[in-house]
Design a protein around this motif. Structure first.
Motif, PDB file in Angstrom:
ATOM      1  N   TYR A   1      50.318  11.451  16.740  1.00 34.76           N
ATOM      2  CA  TYR A   1      49.527  11.763  15.549  1.00 34.76           C
ATOM      3  C   TYR A   1      48.877  13.125  15.725  1.00 34.76           C
ATOM      4  O   TYR A   1      48.172  13.362  16.700  1.00 34.76           O
ATOM      5  N   PHE A   2      49.150  14.027  14.804  1.00 34.40           N
ATOM      6  CA  PHE A   2      48.470  15.314  14.794  1.00 34.40           C
ATOM      7  C   PHE A   2      47.325  15.257  13.791  1.00 34.40           C
ATOM      8  O   PHE A   2      47.558  14.968  12.606  1.00 34.40           O
ATOM      9  N   ALA A   3      46.112  15.537  14.260  1.00 30.31           N
ATOM     10  CA  ALA A   3      44.982  15.658  13.336  1.00 30.31           C
ATOM     11  C   ALA A   3      44.650  17.141  13.265  1.00 30.31           C
ATOM     12  O   ALA A   3      44.112  17.715  14.204  1.00 30.31           O
ATOM     13  N   ILE A   4      45.034  17.752  12.153  1.00 31.76           N
ATOM     14  CA  ILE A   4      44.942  19.204  12.065  1.00 31.76           C
ATOM     15  C   ILE A   4      43.875  19.594  11.052  1.00 31.76           C
ATOM     16  O   ILE A   4      43.976  19.273   9.870  1.00 31.76           O
ATOM     17  N   GLY A   5      42.843  20.239  11.535  1.00 35.53           N
ATOM     18  CA  GLY A   5      41.741  20.617  10.651  1.00 35.53           C
ATOM     19  C   GLY A   5      41.027  19.406  10.079  1.00 35.53           C
ATOM     20  O   GLY A   5      40.499  19.452   8.979  1.00 35.53           O
ATOM     21  N   ILE A   6      41.063  18.306  10.844  1.00 34.80           N
ATOM     22  CA  ILE A   6      40.372  17.076  10.430  1.00 34.80           C
ATOM     23  C   ILE A   6      39.199  16.886  11.384  1.00 34.80           C
ATOM     24  O   ILE A   6      39.389  16.797  12.598  1.00 34.80           O
ATOM     25  N   SER A   7      37.992  16.828  10.849  1.00 34.73           N
ATOM     26  CA  SER A   7      36.833  16.779  11.737  1.00 34.73           C
ATOM     27  C   SER A   7      36.732  15.413  12.423  1.00 34.73           C
ATOM     28  O   SER A   7      36.258  15.311  13.545  1.00 34.73           O
TER      29      SER A   7
ATOM     30  N   ALA B   1      56.243  12.277   9.228  1.00 35.43           N
ATOM     31  CA  ALA B   1      55.701  12.235   7.871  1.00 35.43           C
ATOM     32  C   ALA B   1      54.379  13.005   7.836  1.00 35.43           C
ATOM     33  O   ALA B   1      53.759  13.237   8.866  1.00 35.43           O
ATOM     34  N   VAL B   2      53.974  13.363   6.617  1.00 36.94           N
ATOM     35  CA  VAL B   2      52.727  14.112   6.440  1.00 36.94           C
ATOM     36  C   VAL B   2      51.623  13.180   5.956  1.00 36.94           C
ATOM     37  O   VAL B   2      51.818  12.407   5.026  1.00 36.94           O
ATOM     38  N   GLY B   3      50.481  13.253   6.613  1.00 39.65           N
ATOM     39  CA  GLY B   3      49.313  12.484   6.194  1.00 39.65           C
ATOM     40  C   GLY B   3      48.171  13.424   5.874  1.00 39.65           C
ATOM     41  O   GLY B   3      48.291  14.644   6.025  1.00 39.65           O
ATOM     42  N   ALA B   4      47.063  12.840   5.413  1.00 42.55           N
ATOM     43  CA  ALA B   4      45.929  13.689   5.035  1.00 42.55           C
ATOM     44  C   ALA B   4      44.631  12.915   5.162  1.00 42.55           C
ATOM     45  O   ALA B   4      44.611  11.686   5.121  1.00 42.55           O
ATOM     46  N   SER B   5      43.550  13.655   5.328  1.00 44.08           N
ATOM     47  CA  SER B   5      42.227  13.043   5.300  1.00 44.08           C
ATOM     48  C   SER B   5      41.799  12.902   3.847  1.00 44.08           C
ATOM     49  O   SER B   5      42.390  13.495   2.942  1.00 44.08           O
ATOM     50  N   ARG B   6      40.741  12.136   3.641  1.00 47.49           N
ATOM     51  CA  ARG B   6      40.241  11.953   2.289  1.00 47.49           C
ATOM     52  C   ARG B   6      39.821  13.288   1.673  1.00 47.49           C
ATOM     53  O   ARG B   6      40.039  13.534   0.490  1.00 47.49           O
ATOM     54  N   ALA B   7      39.228  14.177   2.503  1.00 52.51           N
ATOM     55  CA  ALA B   7      38.765  15.464   1.979  1.00 52.51           C
ATOM     56  C   ALA B   7      39.913  16.242   1.346  1.00 52.51           C
ATOM     57  O   ALA B   7      39.772  16.819   0.270  1.00 52.51           O
TER      58      ALA B   7
END
Lengths: 263, 401
Positions: free
Chosen positions: B337-343, B306-312
């Motif tokens: 868990y892939f954190a991609i472009g998430i600081s 599934a696709v997740g996202a940061s608040r930004a």
């Protein structure tokens, strides 16, 4: 319309973290804040008051310094606030907290609509709202992103569930928990902040409620914490650099090695 | 009640000061001061090497009620006639606990025209299925679901009730616990038993996963917990299960309701819910624009995730709020868990740091996300992702040939 908004003062979670090496809990001067979700509950309470008339009362349970969270919340424009504070309330689990809040709401003259945040960021249980509704013997709806009035005694709530969004109809009085999508909280107002500064926030103690000492705090709790410990340590982290194709190939090879190639 | 302090054991080492999540402990002239606001969480008690601090002990009531007869229950969650996977996961876990306690596992299936699911529940490891069908249970609504489960629990008296910590479970299970006047532990990630006292040891993360707590319900029954989806393993299905399907009638839904389901407003169809995903590909500000989320979707599809996202990313309008992970979004714990472009702001970390394996891709070698990642790739996600997608496609293609 008697609107009650439940507020919790919480430690700012970002200040509570584990030392990556020693795995001990580190705090850099924990700051106490209003639980972020509660600001959406407060905003919704204010909007309902503006549309339907009535009064917004803030209610919190906590140590004496939680009065500061209520004072800050009053700065957004709520009418009044009350703090439940008594050493007898310490160590309350979600049931004992909900019972104490329920008796306080009765003590304050009841409510037509109670708003809570989705959950508190320290405990993350999301249990006090539904337990409060059950004790007050009124309906509960969770995870609201939209509340509209259909008549003055029924609301329609759009709410988030795992598969999407559902609409439900709820007769008042009711308890509604809100998610952040529901609104954009207004900034505190200068006038309200000034007023809040001088506001006398009444403190309710055990003696004010129709409850015995063994019904509140740790004694009144059905659950007990028997152990607190750091989460299991992660493996040794690895840092990779290289060209994008190199990194991609190496990553995919590693994920397959680990059996993480998905379906 | 307050914390018990033994001054003669204390060496003013200060460990408890650092450990207190509420900052209420202080030292004055090498003497420990317990300030206002102690919630008796017990963190300081755990860190004190000299046992100078102790939690006040609750006196046990002279008699714990008799052990109720009906074993372990699992709430069988379904949506539109399809079981939610956490149901089978919990039946598997309930089976393990029930075998140790030598009791039976029952799945409680609430719905309308859902009888066909009962055999699947038996195959998943349940000894019996309570089947309660009613038109008011066709769609989820807190009131009928909490009344129905409460009624059945009062009638048959289970020792333990487990349910998934989904939006549904977390909405109505607390009401059931309140009706039954018993304890409930939210969002557990591990269960164990004290077999002698027949206590369920319920472990859950608190403070956004920064600490773990083990919780018991010592004096009341049933012992109740919700459990995080994806943590427990589904057992291989039992062939030709012999368990019993018990249709039950409900009387608690006869009164006119105070709340009712109206309609499904919006359905997230395209992908599986975040809470159920074993793989989550999440993106943040580093993706730069909405269209780059397509890369994430492609990767997620290839991995069955599934696709997740940061608040930004959500605040930028690149992806709907339902995908947000973190303090003001959802808490997830997938296998990968892939954190991609998430600081890796603390508010994001608390929502995902209990994932089994974390891969972070970020241009900034100092990004905080690298502190908690198992694998840290320093580089431009917009270049690495297409290359990764190519690699995966190559493998999948050669597997098919």
């Amino acid at each position: 319309m008697r609107i009650v908004v439940c507020i919790k003062q919480v430690p700012e979670t970002q200040d509570v973290h584990l030392d990556p090496v020693t795995h001990t809990l580190q705090r850099a001067g924990v700051k106490a804040i209003i639980n972020p979700f509660d600001l959406y509950a407060l905003e919704e309470g204010l909007r309902v008051k503006e549309a339907q008339g009535g009064e917004v009362t803030l209610l919190s349970m906590g140590p004496p310094q939680a009065a500061e969270a209520l004072r800050e919340a009053l700065g957004y424009g709520a009418d009044k606030a009350a703090l439940l504070s008594d050493q007898a309330f310490a160590g309350a689990d979600t049931w004992a907290t909900a019972l104490t809040l329920a008796k306080a709401i009765e003590h304050l003259g009841g409510a037509d609509l109670v708003f809570t945040g989705k959950q508190a960021i320290d405990g993350d249980t999301a249990q006090v709202g539904p337990m409060l509704a059950t004790i007050l013997n009124i309906p509960y709806v969770a995870w609201a992103r939209k509340v509209t009035f259909s008549g003055d005694k029924t609301i329609e709530v759009e709410r988030l569930l795992d598969h999407g969004y559902d609409a439900v109809a709820v007769d008042l009085p009711a308890v509604v928990s809100v998610v952040k999508e529901i609104n954009e909280p207004r900034p505190p107002s200068f006038k309200a902040k000034l007023k809040a500064k001088k506001e006398n926030i009444p403190v309710l103690t055990l003696a004010d409620l129709q409850l015995a000492e063994n019904q509140v705090g740790l004694k009144g709790s059905f659950t007990q914490v028997v152990k607190v410990f750091p989460p299991p340590a992660r493996g040794v982290p690895q840092n990779w650099t290289g060209t994008p194709p190199e990194l991609a190939a190496r990553l995919w090879a590693r994920l397959q090695e680990l059996g993480l190639q998905g379906c | 009640m307050s914390l018990i302090f033994y001054p003669d054991k204390c060496t003013a080492c200060g460990l408890c000061l650092d450990a207190c999540p509420f900052g209420v402990l202080s030292l004055e002239h090498e003497k420990l001061i317990i300030g206002q606001g102690c919630t008796l969480c017990g963190t300081c008690v755990e860190v004190c090497p000299l046992a100078a601090l102790e939690l006040p002990k609750e006196e046990a009531p002279s008699t714990r009620p008799q052990i109720p007869p009906d074993g372990i229950w699992v709430f069988a969650e379904q949506h539109r006639g399809k079981l939610i996977p956490v149901t089978q996961q919990l039946i598997g876990e309930a089976r393990r606990l029930a075998d140790a306690l030598q009791v039976k596992v029952a799945a409680v299936l609430l719905g309308h025209q859902v009888a066909a699911l009962a055999t699947t529940l038996l195959a998943a490891g349940a000894d019996k299925v309570y089947l309660a069908e009613h038109p008011a249970l066709a769609h989820f609504c807190e009131e009928p679901f909490s009344l129905a489960l409460t009624e059945l629990a009062q009638r048959f008296r289970p020792e333990i009730i487990l349910a998934g910590a989904t939006y549904v479970g977390r909405a109505f299970i607390p009401q059931v616990a309140a009706h039954l006047k018993t304890g409930l532990t939210a969002d557990c990630t591990a269960f164990d038993l004290d077999p002698e006292k027949r206590l369920l040891l319920q472990t859950r993360p608190a403070f956004g996963g920064n600490i773990m707590a083990t919780i018991i319900t010592p004096f009341t029954f049933p012992q109740m917990a919700t459990a995080r989806p994806g943590v427990f393993k589904i057992r291989p299905p039992v062939h030709n299960p012999t368990g019993e399907i018990i249709p039950v009638a409900l009387t608690s839904l006869n009164d006119p309701p105070h709340s009712r389901f109206l309609a499904i407003v919006e359905e997230i169809k395209e992908r599986l819910p975040l809470a159920e995903a074993e793989v989550i590909v999440a993106g943040g500000r580093g993706l730069k624009e909405a269209k780059n989320f397509r890369l994430l979707e492609e990767l997620a599809d290839l991995l069955g995730g599934a696709v997740g996202a940061s608040r930004a990313a959500v605040d930028a309008g690149w992806i709907p709020y339902a995908h947000q992970i973190g303090q003001t979004g959802q808490t997830v714990s997938p296998k990968l868990y892939f954190a991609i472009g998430i600081s890796g702001a603390a508010q994001h970390l608390v929502g995902m740091q209990s994932s089994d394996f974390i891969v972070a891709i970020n241009k900034d070698p100092a990004a905080p996300i690298f502190q908690i990642a198992n694998l840290s790739l320093v580089g431009d996600a917009l270049e690495i992702l297409p290359a990764l997608i190519q690699e995966i496609k190559k493998t999948k293609l050669s597997n098919r040939l």
